[in-house]
Design a protein around this motif. Structure first.
Motif, mmCIF file in Angstrom:
data_model
loop_
_atom_site.group_PDB
_atom_site.id
_atom_site.type_symbol
_atom_site.label_atom_id
_atom_site.label_comp_id
_atom_site.label_asym_id
_atom_site.label_seq_id
_atom_site.Cartn_x
_atom_site.Cartn_y
_atom_site.Cartn_z
ATOM 1 N N ARG A 8 0.718 -1.182 -0.068
ATOM 2 C CA ARG A 8 0.242 -0.079 0.072
ATOM 3 C C ARG A 8 0.875 1.347 -0.022
ATOM 4 O O ARG A 8 0.602 2.191 -0.647
ATOM 5 C CB ARG A 8 -1.073 -0.045 1.364
ATOM 6 C CG ARG A 8 -2.283 0.012 0.916
ATOM 7 C CD ARG A 8 -3.305 0.107 1.818
ATOM 8 N NE ARG A 8 -3.774 -1.063 2.480
ATOM 9 C CZ ARG A 8 -4.216 -1.739 3.271
ATOM 10 N NH1 ARG A 8 -3.731 -1.159 4.563
ATOM 11 N NH2 ARG A 8 -4.603 -2.699 3.692
ATOM 12 N N ARG A 10 3.850 1.438 -1.034
ATOM 13 C CA ARG A 10 4.740 1.731 -2.382
ATOM 14 C C ARG A 10 3.564 2.460 -3.485
ATOM 15 O O ARG A 10 4.176 2.961 -4.173
ATOM 16 C CB ARG A 10 5.299 0.218 -2.668
ATOM 17 C CG ARG A 10 6.634 0.013 -1.890
ATOM 18 C CD ARG A 10 7.181 -1.166 -2.481
ATOM 19 N NE ARG A 10 8.191 -1.498 -1.595
ATOM 20 C CZ ARG A 10 8.902 -2.602 -1.425
ATOM 21 N NH1 ARG A 10 8.650 -3.478 -2.322
ATOM 22 N NH2 ARG A 10 10.181 -2.852 -0.842
ATOM 23 N N MET A 11 2.414 1.579 -3.549
ATOM 24 C CA MET A 11 1.672 2.126 -4.318
ATOM 25 C C MET A 11 1.074 3.792 -4.212
ATOM 26 O O MET A 11 1.028 4.422 -5.171
ATOM 27 C CB MET A 11 0.204 1.429 -4.179
ATOM 28 C CG MET A 11 0.386 -0.248 -4.972
ATOM 29 S SD MET A 11 -0.958 -1.173 -4.598
ATOM 30 C CE MET A 11 -2.299 -0.267 -5.749
#
Length: 156
Positions: A8, A10-11
């Protein structure tokens, strides 16, 4: 849970980077449009610069929120992690027990940095946030001074 949180994060960072890159590209295209003598009304240029400026504020608020102390999840788990930003409330923890920055604090930081082109009450403590704040100030400076001044020139 840890893998999901890492994915999450990284996104979120990737999406913030994409929005930031698109906003910088918008500034570059708008500046090029002005330099090349593009035809637009002053109102169109003012609206474009306002959109870029507010996007700049929002995207850097998100950067600050995600970067400070490793992000919101890490801040919640480890409130004593080394701070990237020094908020005024942190100077006197006894006067503000349990205080922790929330998104509005980062939004305010981003707004004041875009407006004053420098930190106001919250100081950057690490190289990475100093560079981020410089990038934000440069984008605001170009947007406000170059684009808005040209638009105002057209209006008269």
């Amino acid at each position: 849970h840890t893998i999901r949180t890492l994915l999450r994060r990284r996104m979120a960072v990737a999406l913030i980077a994409i929005i930031n890159a698109a906003n910088v590209l918008s500034v570059v295209l708008l500046v090029r449009f002005i330099i090349d003598g593009g035809k637009a009304t002053g109102h169109e240029l003012v609206l474009a610069s306002i959109n870029i400026w507010w996007t700049n504020i929002l995207v850097f608020a998100l950067w600050f929120w995600e970067i400070d102390r490793g992000g919101p999840d890490r801040r919640a788990r480890d409130p004593d992690a080394p701070a990237d930003f020094w908020f005024p409330h942190m100077s006197e923890p006894a006067a503000h027990p349990g205080w922790a920055p929330n998104f509005v604090d980062y939004l305010y930081l981003s707004y004041t940095n875009s407006t004053a082109l420098s930190p106001t009450d919250t100081m950057p403590m690490t190289t990475r946030v100093k560079l981020l704040m410089m990038g934000q100030s440069i984008t605001s400076l170009i947007t406000v001074l170059l684009v808005a001044s040209r638009a105002v020139n057209i209006l008269h």
